[in-house]
Design a protein around this motif. Structure first.
Motif, mmCIF file in Angstrom:
data_model
loop_
_atom_site.group_PDB
_atom_site.id
_atom_site.type_symbol
_atom_site.label_atom_id
_atom_site.label_comp_id
_atom_site.label_asym_id
_atom_site.label_seq_id
_atom_site.Cartn_x
_atom_site.Cartn_y
_atom_site.Cartn_z
ATOM 1 N N GLU A 57 92.689 48.169 52.544
ATOM 2 C CA GLU A 57 92.546 47.977 51.330
ATOM 3 C C GLU A 57 94.078 48.101 50.295
ATOM 4 O O GLU A 57 93.930 47.812 49.398
ATOM 5 C CB GLU A 57 91.820 49.027 50.515
ATOM 6 N N LEU A 109 81.754 41.649 57.273
ATOM 7 C CA LEU A 109 81.323 42.216 55.801
ATOM 8 C C LEU A 109 80.539 43.472 56.147
ATOM 9 O O LEU A 109 80.698 44.298 55.547
ATOM 10 C CB LEU A 109 80.769 41.016 55.423
ATOM 11 N N THR A 113 81.400 46.989 54.512
ATOM 12 C CA THR A 113 80.165 47.727 53.761
ATOM 13 C C THR A 113 80.156 49.227 54.167
ATOM 14 O O THR A 113 79.916 50.089 53.435
ATOM 15 C CB THR A 113 79.080 46.953 53.680
ATOM 16 N N TYR A 116 82.736 51.278 52.946
ATOM 17 C CA TYR A 116 82.588 51.668 51.751
ATOM 18 C C TYR A 116 81.553 53.111 51.510
ATOM 19 O O TYR A 116 81.767 54.025 50.856
ATOM 20 C CB TYR A 116 82.152 50.706 50.689
ATOM 21 N N SER A 137 87.824 49.025 45.153
ATOM 22 C CA SER A 137 87.271 48.741 46.241
ATOM 23 C C SER A 137 86.963 47.344 46.584
ATOM 24 O O SER A 137 86.441 46.972 47.488
ATOM 25 C CB SER A 137 85.905 49.381 46.116
ATOM 26 N N GLU A 138 87.272 46.561 45.554
ATOM 27 C CA GLU A 138 87.020 45.155 45.947
ATOM 28 C C GLU A 138 88.455 44.414 46.414
ATOM 29 O O GLU A 138 88.394 43.047 46.609
ATOM 30 C CB GLU A 138 86.489 44.254 44.563
ATOM 31 N N ARG A 139 89.422 45.233 46.311
ATOM 32 C CA ARG A 139 90.737 44.823 46.806
ATOM 33 C C ARG A 139 91.150 44.771 48.284
ATOM 34 O O ARG A 139 91.787 46.008 48.661
ATOM 35 C CB ARG A 139 91.602 45.326 45.708
ATOM 36 N N PHE A 140 90.721 43.808 49.225
ATOM 37 C CA PHE A 140 91.204 44.205 50.520
ATOM 38 C C PHE A 140 92.249 43.069 50.931
ATOM 39 O O PHE A 140 92.476 41.932 50.546
ATOM 40 C CB PHE A 140 89.765 43.703 51.268
ATOM 41 N N LYS A 160 84.309 37.294 50.039
ATOM 42 C CA LYS A 160 84.794 37.236 48.741
ATOM 43 C C LYS A 160 85.601 38.393 48.338
ATOM 44 O O LYS A 160 86.590 38.477 47.450
ATOM 45 C CB LYS A 160 83.499 37.303 47.745
ATOM 46 N N TYR A 161 85.609 39.361 49.116
ATOM 47 C CA TYR A 161 86.348 40.492 48.694
ATOM 48 C C TYR A 161 88.002 40.750 49.339
ATOM 49 O O TYR A 161 88.666 41.385 48.693
ATOM 50 C CB TYR A 161 85.811 41.961 49.742
ATOM 51 N N LYS A 163 91.547 39.877 48.727
ATOM 52 C CA LYS A 163 92.609 39.855 47.692
ATOM 53 C C LYS A 163 94.030 39.418 48.199
ATOM 54 O O LYS A 163 94.698 38.711 47.311
ATOM 55 C CB LYS A 163 92.630 41.045 46.790
#
Length: 853
Positions: A57, A109, A113, A116, A137-140, A160-161, A163
């Motif tokens: 992350e 994915l 998940t 998380y 949490s969305e910045r991988f 989509k996660y 970054k």
């Protein structure tokens, strides 16, 4: 240390150290993105320890050379302009990504998940707000560096996660991907690939903040890059860009732009639109003028124009009110526009390797200047008003025409490094004693005859370089410096070491090479912390017994002295690792040398050995041995015991008269480099092919006529040289290219051809030999003829063929080649008088030689 190496080696380190310590940017200038929270190094380290995998992350630490402002010799402010990226709170299970293998998006994915759910709220970052946690949490980060990829991993991009995407050091040639799959990307790094061009739909990456395309083959950037309105950092250095990329001037939020090492000749006026630009690197291009557009970048802090063709500065340079670092090394400046002295925030100015003859007295306006580099110019004097640069910490004036320092030099109370190597200095001013914070003094390559006693007041000095001057007496003032660790005094006229030096017990490194010392002074022996001692090129012929007190000595250089026998006193130095006794008159090595348990490198070149010192073969720790007898007595052979040195990695036996390599050479399993050039070696033993770690081989100037066919087994070999040998197999023309593959390919084909020729000769003999001649042939070659004749119903031709095949098999076990067997068979046929068979073999050989191989 030579005068060329000494000053320049430490200069980059000096500026880097000063960069860290000077705090050249205010705290509020450190952030590049407003929303990015700054984390301490300790916290970053703890995160790195928690998430060591390839998918994490937090953005992994990148090569600092790509994120800095300037290149290796670069700016003081480079590290401070690095953008601080946001770290998320949550953790995830590590997804193992094997080279060339990308997991399916569904599996990947799912694993993310699960991470998380199970780990996300149990990390040690829970003190941050939940809102920031949800955002983080969305910045991988996906890190696929050095995985041998040849194209973009499209499956990963569809998640989509993602970054932060790092694909550095692969073999990606084209950027063929649907940019719509990467809309969430904030960082894209494709450094050190083979990318030639970029797609026009790059403009779809609207969230991109950092784009790194350094070290590729890009010659053109699409104009659509102008639509990346959020981009802060753009790295395009080390490519093939000839024209300034259109559209970059529209990137209004750009902070850092690196276009170093390209082929730019022109910078457009529109570049001045980059009002937020703070760091610009145009090093190593082909600019002939200082682009005026650069003068209208109001927030520019660091500008690097090293290694261009600029010969003057524009008056408009005065507009760079925020500039703190300016690098113009390796250009063609003959003077400085006085407007440069209106840049009152200047902290680092690099102007090395130009043609400057004068520095204006207006340099006094640089009240904030920390680093001033003026090496390799034509300066004859430095203005007295340099004393107004009260913050100056590093002043480097190497390789000019200076004869003296300004009288006011003592006012630079903050000066830590003063380098004046390779000038025309006649003396060192007494005022130098007032430089109470000086750490490094370098005056190598001048005409100084003495050192003032007042130098003892420079109490913080750690390094002094006075090599290659005309100093007769060792400066006793140096012996009072309690923090002096490195002293370089090569190339002077010192004939005596004062007793005062025995009090300098803190010394770590001492060089007195090329002086006039008649003895190894006992006053050196109390230096119990000394690790490096160079007394080469003096007149020393013996060693004091007290040398055993020098327990920390690791490197001892005594080359070019007057030793006729090996000094046994050296054998008491149990911690000695490197010993150089080359260019002496030593004939014998005593058995006591075995006491050097930690010795790693020995140089006994150009001595008077009557034979190879077999005592050296007992040194189990030895990694490097040099006995190159250019000026000494030539060695004619090597002992079989050479193979006992199992740790030996480098062996230099060049310039001798050695006739053969020991058959046990294969026992040197650690050997990496072998230099045996200029000898009389005519043959390489079979065990030579066991040197699997061998990387460099020089056998030029010998008597080799053939190379072993199995040389291709030396798969580590990278550098070879067989020049100057009378090679027939392979011909010298094949070896000139120094390519092992070409040589090995030739030898393999030649071996196949020789096998076929030998087989054909066997058939000729079998089909035409008489029973009488076969009897004689069997006796000479010890063929199993009588036994086969008694217990077989085979014809004569069959019996002869089988006997020859058995002979070949037995001979091959003893490593005899097909060529050797053929020659032996032909000689035997001639001896027994089988002339009819010989005529047929001769005709066959003429036929085969007519065919181009």
């Amino acid at each position: 240390m030579s005068e060329e190496e000494g000053p320049t080696e430490e200069l980059d380190e000096a500026t880097h150290q000063l960069r860290r310590e000077s705090g050249s940017l205010p705290e509020e200038d450190l952030e590049v993105t407003e929303e990015a929270p700054a984390l301490s190094h300790d916290l970053a380290d703890s995160l790195e320890g928690q998430f060591p995998g390839q998918i994490s992350e937090t953005p992994p630490t990148n090569d600092p050379s790509e994120s800095t402002i300037s290149s290796e010799n670069g700016s003081m402010i480079s590290e401070e302009l690095e953008e601080i990226l946001p770290f998320s709170e949550t953790s995830t299970e590590n997804v193992e990504l094997k080279p060339g293998h990308i997991p399916s998006p569904s599996l990947w994915l799912t694993e993310m998940t699960e991470g998380y759910e199970t780990v996300g709220k149990s990390t040690n970052l829970q003190e941050e707000s939940q809102e920031e946690s949800d955002l983080g949490s969305e910045r991988f980060t996906v890190s696929l560096q050095a995985k041998g990829l040849q194209e973009l991993p499209e499956d990963i991009l569809k998640v989509k996660y993602v970054k932060y995407l790092y694909l550095d050091n692969n073999q990606i040639k084209t950027f063929q991907a649907d940019a719509r799959d990467m809309l969430g990307l904030e960082i894209l790094s494709l450094m050190e690939n083979e990318i030639v061009s970029f797609p026009s739909d790059i403009h779809l990456l609207s969230n991109l903040r950092i784009l790194k395309l350094s070290h590729n083959k890009i010659s053109n950037i699409p104009k659509e890059i102008s639509q990346l309105k959020n981009i802060r950092q753009l790295f395009l250095n080390n490519n093939y860009i000839e024209n300034f990329p259109a559209g970059i001037e529209s990137l209004g939020n750009l902070n850092i732009l690196n276009l170093a090492n390209n082929k730019l000749k022109y910078i457009p006026e529109t570049l001045s639109n980059l009002k937020k630009l703070r760091s610009l690197n145009l090093e190593c291009n082909q600019l002939t003028v200082f682009p005026k557009a650069l003068c209208f970048l109001p927030n520019l802090i660091s500008l690097n124009l090293n290694e261009n063709l600029i010969n003057s500065l524009p008056k408009e340079i005065k507009e760079l009110k925020c500039l703190e670092s300016l690098s113009l090394d390796h250009n063609k400046l003959t003077f400085l526009a006085v407007e440069i002295f209106m840049l009152l925030k200047m902290k680092e100015l690099q102007l090395a390797d130009n043609k400057l003859e004068v520095i204006s007295h207006k340099i006094e306006t640089f009240k904030e200047l920390r680093v001033l580099i003026l090496d390799k110019n034509l300066l004859k004097e430095i203005p007295e008003k340099i004393s107004h640069c009260v913050m100056l910490e590093c002043l480097s004036l190497n390789d000019n025409k200076l004869t003296k320092l300004p009288k006011t030099i003592h006012k630079l109370k903050n000066l830590r490094k003063l380098h004046l190597n390779k000038n025309s200095m006649l003396e060192i001013t007494e005022n130098i004693s007032h430089l109470s914070n000086i750490h490094s003094l370098e005056f190598a390559g001048n005409a100084i005859t003495s050192v003032p006693i007042e130098i003892k007041n420079c109490r913080k000095v750690t390094t002094v370089n006075l090599s290659y001057n005309k100093i007769i007496y060792f400066p006793v003032g140096l012996c009072a410096l309690e923090y002096l660790y490195h002293l370089h005094f090569n190339g002077n006229y010192i004939s005596e070491i004062p007793v005062d030096i025995s009090f300098s017990k803190q010394l770590l490194h001492l060089e007195l090479n090329e002086n006039r010392l008649p003895i190894f002074s006992e006053h050196l022996c109390p230096l119990i912390n000394l690790e490096y001692l160079d007394l080469g090129r003096n007149h020393i012929n013996k060693i004091p017994s007290l040398i055993s007190n020098m327990v920390s000595l690791h490197v001892l250089i005594l080359c070019h002295n007057k030793f006729e026998t090996f000094p046994k006193e050296l054998c008491d130095l149990e911690n000695l690792q490197v010993l150089d006794l080359s260019e002496n008159q030593i004939q014998i090595i005593p058995s006591e040398i075995r006491n050097l348990k930690g010795i790693q490198k020995l140089n006994f070149s150009s001595n008077q050995f009557t034979s190879f010192p077999i005592e050296l073969c007992h040194l189990q720790s030895l990694e490097g041995l040099t006995i190159s007898q250019i000026n000494g007595r030539k060695l004619t052979e090597l002992p079989e015991e050479l193979s006992n040195m199992l740790q030996l990695k480098e062996l230099d036996i060049s310039n001798n008269a050695i006739r053969e390599i020991p058959r046990t050479i294969g026992g040197l399993t650690s050997l990496v480099r072998l230099n045996a050039c200029n000898n009389q070696i005519s043959y390489l033993p079979p065990s030579f092919l066991f040197l699997n770690d061998l990387q460099q081989l020089n056998l030029s100037g010998n008597n080799l006529t053939a190379l072993p066919s199995g040389i291709y087994n030396l798969f580590s070999l990278r550098q070879i040289n067989f020049d100057g040998n009378p090679l027939i197999r392979p011909p010298m023309e094949i070896c000139k290219g120094k390519q092992l593959y070409t040589i090995a390919r030739y030898l393999l084909r030649a071996e196949e051809r020789d096998e076929k020729i030998l087989e054909k000769i066997f058939m000729i003999v079998a089909n035409h030999i008489t029973e009488t001649h076969f009897e004689f042939l069997s006796q000479k070659l010890k063929l199993a003829n009588s036994e086969m004749k008694a217990h077989s119903n085979l014809t004569l031709s069959e019996r002869v063929y089988q006997a020859l095949q058995s002979w070949k098999t037995e001979s091959s076990n003893s490593s005899q080649s097909a060529v050797a067997l053929r020659d032996q068979l032909i000689r035997t046929l001639t001896m027994i008088g089988a002339y009819e068979i010989m005529d047929k073999i001769t005709a066959f050989k003429l036929f085969t030689s007519a065919i181009k191989f």
